[in-house]
Design an enzyme around this catalytic site. Structure first.
Site, PDB file in Angstrom:
ATOM      1  N   CYS A 186      14.177   1.315  -7.822  1.00  0.00           N
ATOM      2  CA  CYS A 186      13.311   2.057  -8.741  1.00  0.00           C
ATOM      3  C   CYS A 186      11.863   2.111  -8.248  1.00  0.00           C
ATOM      4  O   CYS A 186      11.093   2.941  -8.698  1.00  0.00           O
ATOM      5  CB  CYS A 186      13.414   1.524 -10.158  1.00  0.00           C
ATOM      6  SG  CYS A 186      13.215  -0.232 -10.248  1.00  0.00           S
ATOM      7  N   HIS A 189       7.247  -3.622   8.455  1.00  0.00           N
ATOM      8  CA  HIS A 189       7.353  -3.120   7.082  1.00  0.00           C
ATOM      9  C   HIS A 189       8.639  -3.612   6.420  1.00  0.00           C
ATOM     10  O   HIS A 189       8.625  -4.104   5.298  1.00  0.00           O
ATOM     11  CB  HIS A 189       7.286  -1.593   7.067  1.00  0.00           C
ATOM     12  CG  HIS A 189       7.380  -1.022   5.681  1.00  0.00           C
ATOM     13  ND1 HIS A 189       6.325  -1.071   4.794  1.00  0.00           N
ATOM     14  CD2 HIS A 189       8.411  -0.445   5.013  1.00  0.00           C
ATOM     15  CE1 HIS A 189       6.701  -0.524   3.641  1.00  0.00           C
ATOM     16  NE2 HIS A 189       7.966  -0.142   3.749  1.00  0.00           N
TER      17      HIS A 189
END
Lengths: 262, 424
Positions: free
Chosen positions: B53, B102
């Site tokens: 989400c 990342h």
């Protein structure tokens, strides 16, 4: 040989103290394993040392202040290992092992002269007295460490200043329970030690009146403090901070008594 | 493989508003279809889609970084029917080491909205197993994600990033567990049925609290919440008599004055034989007289106390995130070394050079000793030794090139470098 073994034990405990402290602050699992290994090594050397000393003197380690310190430190480590195994409070080592180190270091400054004793009946009472008392003292040392941890943790929760120790140290309930259990085991042993000591005294000097007041009264005080903690918990719900303060006070009294005896 | 050509394209809660994120999200079914579509492009060697989400990210190994990134962006835009010109301002793209870093940050929860939350690692693991099952990942992405999981584990174990509660109810549970070890044998009493109190109670129940009492001014509400929490409802005046039964008391009434006073608690603690009580007062105005905290074995935290605990915990997590970055940086270097080692060509060249040097040295020695050899003889020996070397090294070279395309390629390279002593 004796010197080498003594140094191994001392260095082992010092290394373990540092290791446990690093673990307390930085939480590196490998450090705690190393510290436990160092304590194991030191305890082995310590055991050999007591064995050597007993071979040299021909009796157990209870006669001179040096032997008593050696034996007491050894018992503390043994009781610590049992507690560790039962409770898994790794950080207990940060508080107990430095104490062992200090006792052993201190014993190094004591006279290592050998006193030979005859095997008389009163000697048996003395041996019993010293073994039981030492077991009691070892339990009290663990209670002391648990109490210090309790007081630190209690202070943090109460004052709402939750520092690093708050996260590292176990709960108040566990620390209070540990304090309770070791005193429940230690106090009867110490009491028996106290009684056997009295019997020995009677045998040696034919009478209670000849007791050295300076040596006896502090012991009565020690007994009274632990009796208060022990029976207070049993009958009056004495627990938590007061029980911890009692364990600290009692241990301070134990240390003072030891110095009066020496 | 000279260049790994790793790229990642994504959007997250920091770059992109939720209205866009929800339109870009993939569900399980669309992920599988998309992975298959992507891997069919000749430019894409391996790929994986992570969709939660808070983020949508595509990791891929491509034949060329620039075209790869463009392709992924275009794919996302076309797949979700959003113009690329509009999406471009939301995308962030990383390549090679930056992409690795990342991913390590994401899986270690350093890029999460709540620093150190545990959920993201599970989501990354799911994304990986979906992609792996479809064989859309290969040697490099498999190694990259396996590494990301072990980095996340290291970060969790070696830093305090996940150690401190960063919500009111988790900080309250943490405190309860520092006062009482095991919540299973302890009871909680709710005085008032506020939403936050309910949340905290549920949190405590999830940690094992079995006995729940609920008191409310409106008895019906107490009954309703007690039923929800599998507890026992109390009348509002009744709770004062029953206070000693509770180990943890959470108050959240709308009462304008203190409803729990020092004397009341003193009585309860006496009845409990000094067993501790932990009061959590989340009502505003407060329900519990602050002097209650002065009593021994009583701990009182009001909403401000809990908030300052939470704030301190967040600051601690931020500090821990810095040391986590140290771990990540060193792991990125390690991963990079692995990638570099995947390249077989320099190893083959070095191996051949080593053999060639030995051949030349030995030939010179022989020619010096055997002055009678004619130039024709010398060149015949030269050709013969050269052929021997080539024939001996031919199979190892071919196999090495083949194996470096497989999962265990780096093991072969390491073995060759070790056996031929190429790293001295």
């Amino acid at each position: 040989m004796g010197k080498l073994v003594f140094n191994t034990a001392i260095i082992g405990y010092l290394g373990a103290s540092v290791g446990y402290f690093i673990y307390l602050v930085y939480r590196r699992p490998v450090v705690s394993t190393l510290a436990a290994a160092a304590v194991g090594l030191a305890l082995f050397a310590h055991t050999v040392l007591i064995g050597l000393r007993s071979m040299e003197t021909g009796h157990g380690p209870y006669t001179t202040p040096f032997e008593v310190a050696l034996f007491l430190a050894w018992l503390i480590v043994v009781v610590f290992f049992v507690t560790e195994w039962k409770y898994h409070i790794k950080d207990l080592g940060s508080f107990v092992i430095p104490l062992v180190f200090v006792i052993l270091l201190f014993s190094g400054f004591l006279s290592q002269e050998v006193i030979l004793v005859e095997k008389t009946e009163s000697q048996y009472w003395l041996t019993l007295h010293r073994t039981l008392s030492a077991l009691g003292y070892a339990a009290f040392s663990i209670a002391f460490a648990a109490a210090i941890m309790y007081l630190i943790q209690e202070h943090q929760v109460k004052s709402k200043k939750l520092g690093i120790m708050y996260f590292r140290m176990p709960s108040l309930e566990v620390l209070d329970d540990l304090n309770y259990k070791v005193i429940t085991i230690g106090f009867p042993l110490f009491t028996l030690g106290f009684l056997t000591g009295a019997i020995w005294n009677v045998k040696m000097q034919q009478g209670l009146m000849s007791w050295d007041v300076l040596k006896t009264w502090p012991l009565v005080l020690v007994w009274a403090i632990y009796a208060l903690v022990f029976f207070g918990r049993l009958f009056a719900g004495l627990r938590g901070k007061k029980a911890a303060q009692g364990a600290v006070l009692g241990f301070v009294a134990v240390i003072s008594t030891y110095f009066l005896h020496v | 493989m000279a260049e790994p050509n790793l790229v990642m394209v994504g959007v997250n809660h920091r770059t992109t508003p939720v209205e866009i994120r929800e339109r870009l999200a993939f569900n399980r079914g669309t992920i599988e279809a998309s992975l298959e579509k992507l891997v069919a492009y000749p430019e894409i060697v391996e790929n994986l889609i992570l969709s939660t989400c808070n983020r949508v990210e595509i990791y891929a190994r491509v034949t060329n970084c620039d075209t790869g990134i463009d392709l992924l962006k275009r794919f996302v835009s076309e797949y979700h029917n959003l113009p690329l010109s509009e999406l471009n301002k939301f995308f962030y793209c990383y390549r090679d080491e930056r992409a690795v870093e990342h991913l390590f940050r994401v899986s270690s929860s350093l890029d999460s909205m709540v620093l150190g939350e545990a959920q993201i690692l599970g989501q990354v693991k799911d994304a990986y197993s979906t992609a792996r099952a479809l064989r859309s990942t290969g040697m490099v992405l498999n190694q990259l994600f396996e590494k990301a999981f072990s980095v996340a584990k290291r970060v969790r174990e070696e830093t305090g990033i996940a150690e401190r509660g960063v919500s009111i109810s988790s900080a309250a549970v943490e405190l309860a567990r520092k006062i009482f070890e095991d919540l299973e044998n302890h009871s909680v009493m709710l005085v008032g049925t506020g939403e936050m109190a309910e949340l905290a109670a549920k949190h405590l129940i999830s940690y094992g609290v079995k006995t729940v009492y609920v008191a409310s001014r409106t008895y019906e509400r107490a009954v309703k919440l007690a039923t929800d929490l599998n507890g026992c409802a109390l009348g509002f005046e009744q709770f004062k008599e029953e206070l000693h039964r509770a180990d943890i008391v959470i108050t959240s009434t709308a009462a304008p004055t203190f409803i729990i006073k020092k004397e009341m608690v003193e009585r309860a603690i006496h009845q409990r034989k000094n067993k501790p009580i932990f009061f959590i007062d989340i009502a505003v105005p407060r329900d519990i007289e602050p002097e209650v905290n002065d009593l021994e074995n009583v701990y009182l935290y009001d909403i401000d106390d809990l908030e300052s605990v939470v704030n301190a915990n967040i600051k601690e997590r931020e500090k821990e995130a810095e040391s986590a970055m140290g771990i990540i940086t060193s792991e990125v270097v390690k991963f990079n070394n692995w990638v570099v080692a995947l390249d077989a060509v320099p190893t083959i060249v070095e191996m051949r050079n080593r053999a060639e040097n030995i051949r030349r040295r030995e030939m010179d020695k022989t020619f010096k000793k055997m002055q009678h050899l004619s130039p024709e003889d010398q060149s015949a020996i030269d050709r013969m030794t050269s052929t021997i070397i080539n024939k001996i090294l031919h199979k190892p070279t071919v196999n090495l090139k083949k194996q470096t395309q497989s999962q265990e390629g780096h093991v072969y390279l390491k073995a060759i470098r070790h056996l031929f002593h190429l790293d001295d």
